[in-house]
Design an enzyme around this catalytic site. Sequence first.
Site, PDB file in Angstrom:
ATOM      1  N   LYS A 124     -69.935  14.917   4.278  1.00  0.00           N
ATOM      2  CA  LYS A 124     -69.949  16.205   3.358  1.00  0.00           C
ATOM      3  C   LYS A 124     -70.940  15.815   2.111  1.00  0.00           C
ATOM      4  O   LYS A 124     -70.693  14.456   1.580  1.00  0.00           O
ATOM      5  CB  LYS A 124     -68.797  16.416   2.795  1.00  0.00           C
ATOM      6  CG  LYS A 124     -68.588  17.934   1.995  1.00  0.00           C
ATOM      7  CD  LYS A 124     -67.255  18.362   1.771  1.00  0.00           C
ATOM      8  CE  LYS A 124     -67.316  19.673   0.949  1.00  0.00           C
ATOM      9  NZ  LYS A 124     -65.790  19.933   0.565  1.00  0.00           N
ATOM     10  N   SER A 144     -64.706  24.520   1.796  1.00  0.00           N
ATOM     11  CA  SER A 144     -66.152  24.317   1.250  1.00  0.00           C
ATOM     12  C   SER A 144     -66.888  23.344   2.361  1.00  0.00           C
ATOM     13  O   SER A 144     -68.226  23.005   2.043  1.00  0.00           O
ATOM     14  CB  SER A 144     -66.542  23.857  -0.087  1.00  0.00           C
ATOM     15  OG  SER A 144     -65.568  22.343  -0.364  1.00  0.00           O
ATOM     16  N   SER A 202     -60.497  22.996   1.796  1.00  0.00           N
ATOM     17  CA  SER A 202     -61.707  23.023   1.937  1.00  0.00           C
ATOM     18  C   SER A 202     -61.964  22.126   3.337  1.00  0.00           C
ATOM     19  O   SER A 202     -63.233  22.074   3.861  1.00  0.00           O
ATOM     20  CB  SER A 202     -62.458  22.336   1.006  1.00  0.00           C
ATOM     21  OG  SER A 202     -62.567  23.252  -0.014  1.00  0.00           O
TER      22      SER A 202
END
Length: 486
Positions: free
Chosen positions: A81, A156, A180
């Site tokens: 990420k 996210s 997330s």
Amino acid sequence: MSDDVAFAPIGEVANRVSALEISPVELVTLALDRIRSLDPVLRAYITVFEEDGLAEARVAASDIANGNYRGPLHGIPVAVKDNVAVAGHPTTNGSVLWADHTTDFDAEVVTRLRRAGAILIGKNNMHEWGMGGTCKDMYFGTVRNPWDVDHIPGGSSGGSAVAVSAGMAWAAVGTDGWGSIRTPASYCGVVGLMPTHGLASRFGELPPTSSWHHTIGPITRTVGDAATMLDVMAGHDPKDPVSIQSGFEGSYHQDLGRGIGGLRVGLASSYFFDDALAEVVRAVREAARVFEELGAAVEEVDLSAFYEIPLALAAAQHESQSVLLPYALARPDGFATPEIRYRILAGEFVSATDHRRGMQVRNEIRAGVARVFERVDVVLAPCNSTVAFPIEAGKVGIGGGRSVDLARPGAQSRLTTRLTLPWNLVGVPAIAIPSGSYVDGLPVGLQLAARRLQEPLLLRVAAAYEAAAGDVRPPMLLGTGEAHQP
């Protein structure tokens, strides 16, 4: 090489790599081919490490051929990420404000993955600053769900879940503050593990987020793959002030095949079923029946303590908001969506008294949940009240014939974090796994939670269900950007 390899579990691929049947160069080439073909539509990646990945693959192939095999991640392409530092590459947090932000160091989890021989294939797109659950209208593009490209992937860590779901990486590193990791895993039909807070080092997660409710964890295709990643990611790190000594020795794989006979599963209906679609409730109750068939005792548990969560949210402001405040004041045009900027500004109105009272409420909630875990070993609940909703949706239907108006402040969070945030506040591990059920062709995710540092038990229960439910994969056609309903 067959695209089926892209969806094979890490353990299966690793066996072929160690036996010299598949080269890490072939794996990286396959991942890059799929990224080139699919990512113009899916937008799961911000940065792709094509040259570095192939160079690392050639080194890995040579090492393995010479008998220097490091373990099941050696030669396996994984993604990270884009709020996790990788030396020499941008760590953007999905924001134009940090589009050129580069570090000269790796995050600790990246260091550990490299040490295990994993090959970093790229940085994943995300909801800006980790502060949202849709990954829609982001600076680096809207991330799309491979099950239906007109739907959100969740956030996210949306790009990370999409990369794994679409076979563009065998695993990915995500971060989880309010859900997330688990929400995008649930929406994209993969596995997302939020470990106990402090089990995996957060050194190099940028900017620093909550010191008590944010975690780093893996997103994978199978529970076994999550255990493989956790074997490498977990462990004390003196560079992280909240890193813990877990006391666990051994592999997180060691109990996966033991079965769950005699274990106690708590079915969370209060709070968790309030907004849930009828199809989601049926999927969870069907999962409870499967657990009973596997030998577990299932009973409903009262988690009404979670209704007090809104009173605790004043304590959930995180450290990154102080880093972002100067941008919110001076660069209002630097945010992809105004809601994130408003949340940062609103955080300045939370007083020390508000924060203290919020922490008191959080502790009361924790005490109530601890009493539940005296009766059961794990808790079963839906991961989200609905499946992934359309990118252009104005309203989203929920249980009881009601709907959520996404134009209202905080409405998105009701859909994407309401059922995941509780476990962050409580501080226990939780995992999202595919249920094997669908709503309009989109996967329904289950959520399991266990006591603090009980990852071996949590993974064992999840693996038992996974074996009963069977494999799922998205119906996306290679290279077309189209999706079929299963």
